[in-house]
Write a protein that holds these residues in place. Structure first.
Motif, short mmCIF file in Angstrom:
data_model
loop_
_atom_site.label_atom_id
_atom_site.label_comp_id
_atom_site.label_asym_id
_atom_site.label_seq_id
_atom_site.Cartn_x
_atom_site.Cartn_y
_atom_site.Cartn_z
N LEU A 1 0.83 -1.21 0.00
CA LEU A 1 0.00 0.00 0.00
C LEU A 1 0.87 1.26 0.00
O LEU A 1 0.58 2.25 -0.70
CB LEU A 1 -0.93 -0.01 1.22
N GLU A 2 1.92 1.21 0.81
CA GLU A 2 2.82 2.37 0.87
C GLU A 2 3.51 2.60 -0.47
O GLU A 2 3.68 3.73 -0.92
CB GLU A 2 3.85 2.15 1.97
N ALA B 1 1.08 4.17 -2.76
CA ALA B 1 0.93 5.59 -2.44
C ALA B 1 2.14 6.38 -2.90
O ALA B 1 2.03 7.50 -3.42
CB ALA B 1 0.71 5.76 -0.94
N ASN B 2 3.33 5.75 -2.69
CA ASN B 2 4.55 6.42 -3.13
C ASN B 2 4.59 6.59 -4.65
O ASN B 2 5.01 7.63 -5.17
CB ASN B 2 5.78 5.65 -2.66
N GLN C 1 2.03 6.77 -6.59
CA GLN C 1 1.06 7.82 -6.93
C GLN C 1 1.63 9.20 -6.66
O GLN C 1 1.45 10.14 -7.44
CB GLN C 1 -0.23 7.61 -6.12
N GLN C 2 2.35 9.29 -5.52
CA GLN C 2 2.98 10.56 -5.18
C GLN C 2 4.06 10.91 -6.20
O GLN C 2 4.21 12.08 -6.59
CB GLN C 2 3.58 10.48 -3.77
#
Length: 271
Positions: free
Chosen positions: A27-28, A31-32, A34-35
């Motif tokens: 998940l991280e 998110a990373n 996506q960031q």
């Protein structure tokens, strides 16, 4: 047996922790990523803005260079204009002086200032002194000025000045009563001078102005001659006529229809 079950539970618990950690990391990571994509998009936008500003700066520099080039061209053209204006004024003044001296016998010299104002100077006393012009001198000054302008433009039209102008240009002069304030001597001088001032000259004169010396000096140069006959509605008008060549031409006649009008009659040429 109990030890084996306990070990299995520990291993299962450890495996659950590892799987949870993997899920958390996954998940991280998402998110990373996506960031990262968001940052990459922002970087691309900033790069486009930087390029846009650079192009704008280049355009501004180009516009500034054009402005500077235009201002430089304007300054150079003004210098050329001032030079040509000064040259034309000096040439015009010289021609005015030549024409004026051909007509007038006084030791006065016409001067043309930067505002194209004419004045007379007396140069006989050593120090040039401004003098007031008489009515006749003012008239001769005006004739000299007009004739000089026509003469200068005629010379420029021939290309002698380096200025491109129509080669076939003609510059006529129309003069109304140019002999009115002059005495006999100056009337003759003016009548002798004005026919050569322009390619075409139209002179309007009265019966008394055309007399004697004016007719003698200009008769051989006349291409066409006309009489303006005035028809008066007044019953007691005094009729008048002028003798030209071998004929008599009416100047003033009684109107037969009580209307006031003027008729143009061409004078028959002899020979």
């Amino acid at each position: 047996m109990s030890f084996a079950s306990e070990d299995i539970r520990k291993l299962q618990s450890r495996m659950d922790e590892v799987e949870q950690k993997i899920r958390d990391l996954t998940l991280e990571q998402g998110a990373n990523q996506q960031q990262i994509k968001s940052y990459e998009t922002e970087i691309e936008g900033l790069a486009r803005q930087i390029e846009k500003h650079r192009m704008s700066e280049n355009r501004q520099e180009q516009v500034q260079r054009r402005i500077m080039a235009t201002e430089d061209a304007i300054a150079r053209l003004k210098k050329v204009q001032e030079g040509l204006g000064q040259l034309f004024r000096l040439q015009l003044e010289k021609r005015i002086q030549e024409i004026f001296s051909q007509i007038l016998f006084t030791p006065y010299v016409p001067r043309l200032n930067e505002n194209y104002e004419l004045m007379l100077e007396d140069t006989m006393a050593g120090q040039p002194t401004s003098v007031a012009a008489s009515t006749g001198e003012n008239q001769i000054l005006s004739l000299s000025f007009i004739g000089a302008i026509i003469d200068r433009i005629r010379e420029w039209s021939k290309g002698k000045s380096g200025i491109l102008m129509p080669e076939s240009s003609t510059f006529p002069i129309v003069m109304d009563s140019p002999f009115g304030s002059l005495d006999e001597i100056y009337r003759r001088q003016v009548a002798r001078a004005i026919p050569v001032l322009a390619n075409q000259l139209v002179v309007l004169v009265t019966k008394t102005q055309w007399r004697g010396e004016v007719a003698e000096e200009m008769a051989d140069r006349v291409g066409h001659q006309y009489v303006l006959t005035y028809y008066s509605p007044k019953p007691d008008c005094q009729e008048d006529a002028i003798a030209l060549g071998s004929g008599q031409y009416p100047l003033v006649r009684l109107s037969s229809n009580l209307f006031e009008y003027t008729e143009i009659i061409e004078v028959e040429r002899q020979g």
